[in-house]
Design a protein around this motif. Structure first.
Motif, mmCIF file in Angstrom:
data_model
loop_
_atom_site.group_PDB
_atom_site.id
_atom_site.type_symbol
_atom_site.label_atom_id
_atom_site.label_comp_id
_atom_site.label_asym_id
_atom_site.label_seq_id
_atom_site.Cartn_x
_atom_site.Cartn_y
_atom_site.Cartn_z
ATOM 1 N N LEU A 109 0.843 -1.190 0.000
ATOM 2 C CA LEU A 109 0.000 0.000 0.000
ATOM 3 C C LEU A 109 0.880 1.243 0.000
ATOM 4 O O LEU A 109 1.737 1.403 0.879
ATOM 5 N N HIS A 117 0.427 5.275 0.109
ATOM 6 C CA HIS A 117 -0.552 6.352 0.329
ATOM 7 C C HIS A 117 0.125 7.447 1.150
ATOM 8 O O HIS A 117 0.768 7.165 2.164
ATOM 9 N N GLN A 124 -5.253 7.819 6.642
ATOM 10 C CA GLN A 124 -5.949 6.968 5.672
ATOM 11 C C GLN A 124 -5.171 5.677 5.425
ATOM 12 O O GLN A 124 -5.763 4.616 5.215
ATOM 13 N N ARG A 125 -3.855 5.785 5.461
ATOM 14 C CA ARG A 125 -3.024 4.591 5.258
ATOM 15 C C ARG A 125 -3.278 3.577 6.372
ATOM 16 O O ARG A 125 -3.396 2.373 6.122
ATOM 17 N N ILE A 150 -6.855 1.965 5.886
ATOM 18 C CA ILE A 150 -6.884 0.944 4.827
ATOM 19 C C ILE A 150 -6.127 -0.299 5.270
ATOM 20 O O ILE A 150 -6.564 -1.431 5.035
ATOM 21 N N ALA A 201 -15.091 0.387 1.657
ATOM 22 C CA ALA A 201 -14.524 -0.895 2.089
ATOM 23 C C ALA A 201 -14.939 -2.049 1.182
ATOM 24 O O ALA A 201 -14.099 -2.837 0.724
ATOM 25 N N LEU A 242 -13.338 -1.859 -2.300
ATOM 26 C CA LEU A 242 -11.906 -2.147 -2.258
ATOM 27 C C LEU A 242 -11.649 -3.644 -2.149
ATOM 28 O O LEU A 242 -10.857 -4.209 -2.911
#
Length: 343
Positions: free
Chosen positions: A5, A7, A12-13, A16, A107, A110
């Protein structure tokens, strides 16, 4: 299964990452692109989630680095961008991304995208061995064009290039099928060719050194090899290579001329029959079932008629016992009669 990931925003990282961990994935995350790229070279992630806006290099730059690195080129790559416009999605697809999602991510969307891309990747990766497509190769003087190239997984309905785009590479099909088409000023599509496993496409524009005069779209999941334009133009100077592509051009030109003659002078039933026979002869029929796998919309676009007119003609052929139609496709029962009938 490990995901990467990338970001820029820590909050937000983390959100997620927590979601993905709850779903059973192992996540390695970075706030910048270059550290993530270096990590990927060692860890070989199963899939990459990358924001388009990063502080050191944008997501498209990271995607380019992945596609240019042999060990990472086939890794499923999902871009995360700030807008959900068609332009943004098209740019992502043309850059080589496998999917594009709008931030902040939902969610369910994704997780569904991740499962879908991983499933498709593993199915396509296994398909050449399972179906024999790995044995599809190009021989003779053209073999060097695809030797040691990295395979690229292209999903169904993905646009390879569009009319007016500048050609950057030659394409070779390892598995799957491609259609090329032109669009009239009224928005009507006319399919100009179908390409099967073992064939090159996109060479005409490269040889002309002009923009594409047609669009190319995958009509099923494909594995393609990309040959950079510079490599192709250098190899095509060799007499044995140039002769092969002259033959390919001549064959496509003959088929195109016949298509135009049929559209101009032949009655409807003859045009449909010729299109079916042509697809069957070109390898459009599945080897196991002998069925022609083509949608009615695409077949209508080959013939140059409305789908409703095509449906009526196919129904007449079926009633006459000339073909059978099933969920697997169209199977020709009397190809010789279709070829010789005087309509």
């Amino acid at each position: 299964m490990q995901l990467l990931l990338l970001h820029p925003h820590e909050e937000q990282r983390r959100a997620i990452t927590s979601l993905l961990c709850l779903a059973g994935y192992e996540v390695v995350s970075f706030g910048e692109g270059y550290p993530g790229m270096e990590s990927a070279k060692h860890r070989q992630p199963a899939l990459v989630l990358c924001a388009t806006e990063l502080p050191d290099v944008d997501g498209y730059g990271v995607l380019h680095l992945f596609r240019c690195t042999a060990s990472l080129a086939a890794t499923p790559f999902i871009l995360l961008g700030p807008t959900a416009t068609w332009t943004a999605m098209r740019r992502a697809m043309e850059a080589g991304a496998d999917d594009y999602l709008c931030l902040p991510v939902v969610a369910g969307e994704l997780l569904q995208a991740i499962v879908g891309r991983l499933t498709r990747f593993h199915r396509l990766a296994a398909e050449p061995t399972a179906t024999g497509h790995a044995a599809v190769s190009v021989g003779g003087s053209l073999a060097s064009l695809v030797t040691d190239r990295t395979p690229h997984l292209v999903t169904r309905r993905h646009s390879i290039y569009r009319e007016g785009d500048e050609p950057k590479r030659l394409y070779f099909i390892q598995s799957g099928r491609i259609k090329t088409s032109k669009t009239t000023s009224f928005g009507k599509e006319l399919i100009t060719s179908f390409y099967q496993p073992g064939e090159f496409f996109g060479y005409k524009a490269l040889l002309e050194q002009a923009c594409y005069h047609e669009s190319a779209v995958a009509i099923e999941d494909c594995v393609l090899f990309y040959i950079p334009a510079a490599d192709f133009l250098q190899r095509v100077r060799l007499p044995e290579v140039s002769q092969q592509f002259i033959r390919l051009l001549a064959g496509r030109k003959r088929a195109r001329e016949q298509q135009l003659l049929d559209m101009a002078y032949q009655p409807l039933r003859r045009r449909v029959a010729n299109a079916l026979l042509g697809l069957h002869h070109q390898g459009g029929a599945d080897e196991a079932t002998s069925c022609i796998r083509v949608s009615r919309e695409d077949l209508a676009a080959v013939v140059g008629i409305a789908p409703e007119s095509l449906s009526r003609t196919l129904s007449e052929f079926r009633q006459d016992g000339l073909l059978a139609i099933s969920s697997q496709g169209i199977r020709l029962l009397q190809p010789e009669y279709l070829r010789q009938a005087d309509w």
